[in-house]
Design an enzyme around this catalytic site. Structure first.
Site, short mmCIF file in Angstrom:
data_model
loop_
_atom_site.label_atom_id
_atom_site.label_comp_id
_atom_site.label_asym_id
_atom_site.label_seq_id
_atom_site.Cartn_x
_atom_site.Cartn_y
_atom_site.Cartn_z
N LEU A 164 0.83 -1.22 0.00
CA LEU A 164 0.00 0.00 0.00
C LEU A 164 0.86 1.26 0.00
CD1 LEU A 164 -2.64 -1.05 2.67
CD2 LEU A 164 -3.13 -0.48 0.28
N GLN A 171 6.90 -0.14 6.01
CA GLN A 171 6.28 -0.51 4.74
C GLN A 171 4.90 -1.03 5.09
OE1 GLN A 171 8.94 -2.81 2.17
NE2 GLN A 171 10.31 -2.93 3.93
N LYS A 197 1.54 -2.78 8.98
CA LYS A 197 2.71 -1.89 8.91
C LYS A 197 3.91 -2.65 9.48
CE LYS A 197 4.50 2.71 9.85
NZ LYS A 197 4.20 4.11 10.09
N ASP A 289 4.07 15.75 11.89
CA ASP A 289 4.41 15.52 10.47
C ASP A 289 3.15 15.61 9.61
OD1 ASP A 289 6.16 15.09 8.38
OD2 ASP A 289 6.16 12.91 8.59
#
Ligand SMILES: Nc1ncnc2c1ncn2[C@@H]1O[C@H](COP(=O)(O)OP(=O)(O)OP(=O)(O)O)[C@@H](O)[C@H]1O
Length: 725
Positions: A164, A171, A197, A289
């Protein structure tokens, strides 16, 4: 994963002495720096302000340009060497706010904790030369194979399907549930499709065990706009998190729509994103972020496809201590950058502790990027990129930034860039700015704004009795960022017992010796030097405590051989100044309390080096600039117990006030055309009167100095350079 800011600079112990020290100069006798002085001074009242409640550190006096003050004072004479030349008004520099037009697309830079490399020019030490260390090793995890099947922390077994996405840390893959083919659950712990993840155990974020992000998902997962994490655990070399499967990111949506997004869509994103941040902040966290890649929509074809989520909590930090309920403490570490260069707040660029205002500033840049398709600071490349992007952000006014956006965008930018470190953002007000752009019917909005509606209702309920007028009183505020850049004299005054002080300014090279000799004859030594337009300013005091002094005017910035010769003779650098033409004036004295000294000349502000020297027991004792280069002198035995730096593209008023409130006093100043730096220290022996004032003036502050003298305030530091008017 993120290394939360440590308080390492407090109580640092001198350690790691330089590997190759040269013969150590003998410690000088402690200097007495508050001698009473001449007859003229007896007229002045000696007032000890400690305990009076006036002008003390809690209420630090901070004076802006005070050119209207015409009061005449008894003062010791100051001399302008160009008597008949009216002191030249410093040029006001207006920074152009046009876009950077490079066609080259920048490489997206996300840094967890970037130690900004300084390009060293010279670094010398009275006790031997020392060099900087390199950066940390690269991540190894990215090449290890991802397992085919995953089962962690009591989860069902998943087959690892298509990828994804991939970030700097993890990742993310689709996980398809095995063995429950009949299950039709689309969400929740039993869903047939989940997002997995993976973070390799050797990745930057896993140095101390499971990723820090797990902890944050533990607190925030499932709350408004944050996906739920159902299971987590380690399998082989990977830490795996099983979370709700989401859809495309806002960056994907913008990218797949020919780099455009409708204004209604962006306004809805604004409304919902503000409510998501409000919720996250209400739980004590700052995301750290915020960017288009980290906002995801729900999976397409599901009831959640119009719902907005904020992912990637790996850089989240606490802005509030949960046990005490207090706001975290302010700090600035200019070598630390966290976030993504394109969207980071200016405060994040400058290494300030993250707080709620930073997420909102990044959101403003995110919205403008989606609306305009580009931000004015895209395209910069190279090792100086962070500095150039930050400088451009500072120089871009909200008007220019939002020139292609409807009015609410500009207002939003103005609100958020003016937020103070610990100020509570007015989320409901920001949401209401965008309300006019979206249609009144929430059901036909391109993005679900339920969260924002709830927030507005809650706030409306709480503020039930407030009238609109009262609400409007909150703004407008003084603009702190986008003012007119200017170069000015920045002078710092300390309260002292009466003493003789003398200043000279606009001094040409050839006249220097004359003034200095005269001063020496009168029992004065140089305490500070500065330069403006290649002419020198000289401050001479009777209360320096020095026993002898030498100086050199040299065409170099700085003249190593001469300095080393003087070090050999037990002189230490007590003041430095650099001129735009690259020449320097270095003053070295006997009778300082210094035990060892080191200096560095650098193209960018050398905070990393300063930080290293702090750990070795050195403190900044003098600082100067020549053009855009910095020279920093650090000494052992400086008489400080702690030291901090405030560095900004404007006069860092908020930071200085916060430091003053915590017992720091400015001990060195220097400024280039771009930036002003202030070093603030905690003295080991507190002076009887801790009053400190600063002034910024276009011309040398000759009248003001006399007014300060009349109040027993004496110039402690002076420089000429970047401020903002
Ligand atoms: N729950 C999810 N569902 C679908 N896709 C996801 C999900 N979580 C993450 N992704 C995709 O994977 C990408 C990387 O995820 P994430 O941002 O969490 O990783 P990261 O390594 O921490 O990234 P970064 O370098 O931005 O910090 C995202 O941009 C997104 O495209």
């Amino acid at each position: 994963m993120p290394e939360l800011r440590s308080r390492a600079r407090r109580n640092r112990a001198p350690n790691n002495p330089d590997p190759n020290p040269i013969t150590q100069p003998q410690p000088a006798a402690a200097s007495v720096d508050d001698d009473d002085d001449e007859n003229k001074l007896s007229l002045r009242t000696l007032r000890r302000r400690r305990g009076t409640g006036q002008n003390r550190r809690g209420n630090s006096v901070y004076n802006r340009n005070n050119s209207n003050n015409k009061k005449k004072n008894d003062a010791i004479g100051g001399v302008d060497d160009r008597k008949n030349v009216r002191a030249k008004r410093s040029p006001k520099v207006i920074i152009e706010t046009r876009s950077f037009k490079s066609e080259e697309e920048e490489e997206e830079t996300r840094v967890l904790r970037q130690e900004v490399e300084e390009r060293a020019m010279d670094e010398y030490d009275s006790g031997g030369r020392s060099g900087d260390k390199g950066l940390a090793a690269e991540d190894e995890g990215s090449t290890a194979p991802i397992p085919e099947k995953v089962q962690v922390g009591g989860s069902p077994m998943y087959r690892v399907d298509r990828k994804l996405g991939k970030g700097g840390f993890g990742q993310v893959y689709v996980g398809r549930r095995i063995g429950h083919a009949s299950s039709s659950e689309r969400t929740g712990a039993g869903a047939i499709e989940v997002a997995l993840k993976f973070e390799h155990r050797s990745s930057k974020g896993c140095n101390y065990g499971p990723p820090y992000e797990w902890q944050v998902y533990g607190s925030l997962g499932g709350s408004h706009g944050v996906p739920r994490v159902h299971y987590k655990g380690r399998q082989g070399d990977y830490y795996v998190m099983v979370m709700d499967m989401l859809g495309p990111s806002l960056w994907d949506v913008w990218n797949n729509n020919s780099h455009t997004m409708s204004i209604e869509m962006v306004a809805c994103i604004a409304i919902e994103a503000i409510s998501i941040l409000e919720k996250m902040h209400s739980k004590g966290y700052v995301h750290g972020d915020v960017k288009p890649e980290n906002f995801l929509l729900g999976p397409p074809g599901t009831p959640e496809e119009k719902k907005l989520f904020l992912v990637d909590l790996g850089l989240a930090t606490k802005w509030r201590d949960n046990t005490t309920g207090l706001h975290v403490e302010y700090d600035q570490r200019p070598d630390v950058f966290r976030g993504t260069v394109r969207y980071a707040s200016v405060h994040a660029h400058l290494g300030r502790t993250g707080s709620r205002r930073d997420d909102l500033e990044s959101l403003a840049y995110t919205l403008i990027f989606l609306q305009r398709g580009r931000l004015p600071w895209q395209g910069y490349q190279g090792e100086n990129k962070g500095f150039l992007v930050c400088k451009k952000k500072m120089a871009t006014s909200p008007e220019t930034l939002c020139c292609f956006c409807p009015q609410p965008f500009r207002q939003f930018v103005e609100y958020v860039v003016n937020l103070k470190f610990d100020e509570e953002p007015n989320y409901a007000k920001y949401i209401s700015l965008f309300d006019g752009i979206v249609g009144p019917n929430p059901d036909i909005r391109p993005i679900n704004t339920d969260g924002a509606q709830k927030l507005i209702c809650q706030v409306g309920h709480k503020r039930g009795r407030l009238t609109m007028e009262e609400e409007d009183d909150e703004q407008p505020k003084k603009k702190i960022r986008m003012g007119m850049p200017a170069t000015q004299w920045i002078s710092v005054y300390n309260a002292r017992r009466p003493m003789k002080q003398r200043y000279h300014y606009n001094v040409a090279d050839v006249r220097l010796s004359q003034h200095i000799e005269k001063g020496n004859e009168d029992g004065l030594f140089i305490s500070s030097v500065a330069s403006c337009s290649n002419l020198w300013a000289l401050i001479m005091d009777a209360g320096t405590g020095f026993g002898a002094q030498v100086y050199e005017l040299s065409p170099f910035f700085l003249h190593k051989e001469w300095i080393m010769e003087q070090w050999e003779k037990n002189y230490y650098i007590s003041a430095i100044a650099g001129a735009n033409n690259g020449s320097s004036l270095v003053v070295m004295s006997k009778g300082t309390q210094y035990l060892q000294q080191s200096y560095k000349v650098s193209d960018s502000f050398p905070f990393k080096w300063i930080n290293k020297k702090w750990r070795e027991g050195f403190y900044v004792t003098a600082m100067a600039t020549a053009g855009s280069r910095w020279a920093i002198v650090m000494s052992r035995g400086a008489g400080f117990s702690d030291q901090v730096v405030e560095l900004d593209f404007l006069y860092p008023s908020e930071g200085i006030h916060r430091r003053w409130d915590n017992g720091y006093r400015i001990t060195s100043t220097a400024a280039t055309w771009d930036q002003a730096a202030f070093v603030l220290s905690v003295p080991r022996r507190k002076p009887a009167d801790e009053t400190q004032e600063t002034l910024r003036t276009s011309a040398f502050p000759s009248t003001h100095v006399k007014e300060k003298w009349a109040k027993n305030l004496y110039i402690a530091s002076i420089c000429y350079g970047r401020t903002v008017s």
